[in-house]
Design a protein around this motif. Structure first.
Motif, short mmCIF file in Angstrom:
data_model
loop_
_atom_site.label_atom_id
_atom_site.label_comp_id
_atom_site.label_asym_id
_atom_site.label_seq_id
_atom_site.Cartn_x
_atom_site.Cartn_y
_atom_site.Cartn_z
N ILE B 23 -29.59 41.23 33.30
CA ILE B 23 -28.28 41.49 33.93
C ILE B 23 -27.15 41.16 32.94
O ILE B 23 -26.23 41.93 32.74
N ASP B 26 -26.89 43.72 30.20
CA ASP B 26 -26.32 44.98 30.69
C ASP B 26 -24.81 44.87 30.89
O ASP B 26 -24.06 45.75 30.49
N VAL B 27 -24.38 43.77 31.53
CA VAL B 27 -22.96 43.63 31.84
C VAL B 27 -22.13 43.48 30.56
O VAL B 27 -21.10 44.12 30.39
N TYR B 143 -14.15 38.38 34.15
CA TYR B 143 -14.60 39.48 35.04
C TYR B 143 -16.10 39.73 34.85
O TYR B 143 -16.84 39.89 35.83
N LYS B 146 -18.12 37.07 36.49
CA LYS B 146 -18.09 37.20 37.95
C LYS B 146 -19.14 38.22 38.40
O LYS B 146 -19.73 38.10 39.47
N CYS B 147 -19.35 39.24 37.58
CA CYS B 147 -20.38 40.25 37.88
C CYS B 147 -21.78 39.69 37.67
O CYS B 147 -22.72 40.02 38.40
N ILE B 148 -21.92 38.85 36.64
CA ILE B 148 -23.24 38.33 36.29
C ILE B 148 -23.68 37.25 37.29
O ILE B 148 -24.82 37.25 37.75
N ALA B 149 -22.76 36.37 37.65
CA ALA B 149 -23.11 35.24 38.54
C ALA B 149 -23.64 35.75 39.87
O ALA B 149 -23.24 36.81 40.34
N PRO B 150 -24.55 35.00 40.50
CA PRO B 150 -25.06 35.42 41.80
C PRO B 150 -23.92 35.63 42.79
O PRO B 150 -22.94 34.87 42.76
N GLU B 151 -24.05 36.65 43.62
CA GLU B 151 -22.96 36.95 44.53
C GLU B 151 -22.86 35.86 45.59
O GLU B 151 -23.87 35.32 46.03
N ARG B 154 -18.55 31.68 45.10
CA ARG B 154 -17.11 31.98 45.06
C ARG B 154 -16.24 30.80 44.65
O ARG B 154 -15.04 30.92 44.53
#
Lengths: 312, 194
Positions: B23, B26-27, B143, B146-151, B154
């Protein structure tokens, strides 16, 4: 009469003859897609006449493929509709299902993220339960899936296929009570599925869904539904002209034991209930029409023979 | 292009680490950040739960000038710029309008800009600085992580210095222990957080 779900793929040239043949042999076209010079027909055809359709299609350069997913509506459930899950892998899976004839809907949960804070609300639960099957596409950690799966499946009555990064055995071990299907090594990823091993994984998901759907078909066959959903679809098309004005790709979505009608419930439910199927039997006699939790659509659930004592 | 010298993902679940490595790769590729990062160590523990990314950046010295994306040609009293891409068109036009005035700058089409009756020559126009990529690196990095970290993670804390950064995220409140964790992850790379 036993109907088989098939897909016809061919050119635009003389495809009207194929449509006529399907109707003449008593089949139903669930969805027709004309893409440039290609035509794709998702249809139900009587089992004995599939070979006839196949041999008719051959000289036209068309092909008839068995599509077990035709006539099913599948929910692809993901923890949210954010970039973490979209467009990969959730859209890839939903699109793959669509290519094989299923009507797939993406259900992005409002609070499905995280471990401690994950939750499923009543609207999401009801929307998922309106489908034939739910495919849960979860993340990369065994610990998270183990913790949140009992929460995300609370109240879900349709069969579930669980996808996650841990292997199949691990998913089976951590899911209690067990769900109907498991596909391991499909977690969260951020690239398009285009490598051969990734496409093989997609095929594995389809195989697992087909297996679960077959089990559901067997259980429906034990107490058959009073009327075929495809027949109801044809009747509604015939008697409710407003359905032709709906711009949705599938104004009537066929399910295994029901139908989603994309017309407002308050206006059309009464009219649809009173449509006569055969010999005075009306749609309202053999099915329940309920307002869907999806917009203001109508959801028809066909009652089994054991409840109605009618098969039309 | 400079490659990442050190890149590790640490996680109690080996399969999870493998997926997060993919991940991250890719990001960072999607956001053109691979060439910016020199060292990167990521630690994810879904049990706590916590996500820590610490890294060292390459030195970004390059400035974007007009000559990098446009051909500048003097043609009979005017200077014609033919752009290879539109990425820096907006900041370039803003600079031209401020410097030369609206009457002297004309955009003939998407990829052509004409400067009329200006007091500079083509060589000077070529050297005008249009953008400084280092200004947006911090925003881009945050940014991307934020995409890489588990959703659902927050609660975040991030810090960025001239050549180092860290990003910590969790779904629970972050404790003081996080600082020690960040320092230990920097130490794994043989670095010290400033």
């Amino acid at each position: 009469m036993i109907f088989v779900p098939v897909t016809y793929r061919g050119g635009v040239y003389r495809h009207n003859e194929v449509v006529d043949l399907i109707e003449d042999i008593g089949g139903y076209i669930v969805q027709k897609q004309v893409i440039a010079s290609d035509v794709v027909l998702l249809c139900f055809v009587p089992k004995d006449d599939v070979e006839q359709l196949r041999s008719f299609a051959k000289p036209l350069g068309g092909e008839v493929i068995d599509s077990p997913l035709v006539g099913t509506e599948i929910a692809v459930v993901i923890p949210s509709l954010e970039i973490h899950h979209l467009p990969h892998p959730a859209c890839d899976i939903a699109e793959y299902l669509r290519r094989l004839g299923a009507k797939s809907n993406m259900v992005g949960l409002a609070r499905g993220v995280g471990k401690r804070i994950a939750a499923l609300n009543d609207e999401e639960r009801d929307v998922i339960n309106e489908h034939d099957i739910a495919v849960y596409v979860l993340g990369n950690f065994e610990k998270c899936i183990e913790h949140k799966m009992p929460i995300l499946r609370r109240g879900i009555e349709v069969p579930i296929v669980l996808c996650g990064a841990p292997d199949k055995e691990a998913l089976q071990r951590i899911t209690d009570p067990p769900v109907e299907g498991y596909v391991g090594n499909v977690g969260r990823f951020m690239h398009r599925t285009k490598e051969s091993d990734e496409l093989a994984k997609m095929d594995e998901i389809i195989a697992e869904i087909t297996k679960v759907l077959d089990t559901k078909r067997v259980s429906i066959a034990k107490d058959p539904i009073s009327v075929s959903p495809a027949r109801l679809m044809d009747l509604i098309k015939e008697h409710v002209p407003e359905i032709h004005e709906v711009t949705s790709p599938t104004p009537l979505t066929v399910q295994m034991n029901g139908l989603r009608v994309k017309l407002p419930y308050d206006t059309f439910a009464g009219q649809i209930r009173s449509i006569e199927i055969e010999d005075g039997v009306k749609i309202g006699d053999v099915s329940d029409l309920n307002p869907s939790r999806m917009r203001d659509y109508i959801l028809i659930k066909i009652r089994p023979f054991s409840e109605t004592n009618i098969v039309v | 292009m400079q490659a990442i010298e050190y890149f590790e993902v640490e996680c109690p679940e080996p399969l999870g680490a493998e997926y997060y490595k993919q991940i991250t790769n890719d990001v960072l590729l999607d956001h053109n950040l691979i060439r910016v990062i020199n060292k990167l160590h990521i630690y994810v523990d879904p049990g706590v739960p916590i996500f820590v990314a610490v890294g060292v950046l390459h030195k970004i010295t390059r400035l974007v000038r007009v000559r990098d994306f446009a051909a500048v040609n003097p043609v009979a009293g005017k200077i014609m710029l033919v752009l290879a891409n539109e990425t820096y068109l907006a900041p370039m036009l803003r600079i031209f309008l401020e410097r030369f005035g609206q009457d002297h700058v004309e955009q003939a089409d998407r990829f052509t800009v004409v400067l009329r009756d200006v007091s500079v020559d083509a060589r000077e126009v070529e050297e005008i600085i249009v953008a400084d990529p280092s200004e947006s690196v911090y925003k881009d990095l945050i940014y991307a992580f934020k995409c890489i970290a588990p959703e659902g993670f927050r609660i975040r804390r991030e810090q960025y210095t001239k050549d180092k950064f860290f990003f910590v995220a969790s779904e629970d409140a972050l404790t003081d222990e996080v600082d020690a964790l960040v320092r230990s992850k920097f130490a794994r790379m043989g670095e010290v957080m400033a």
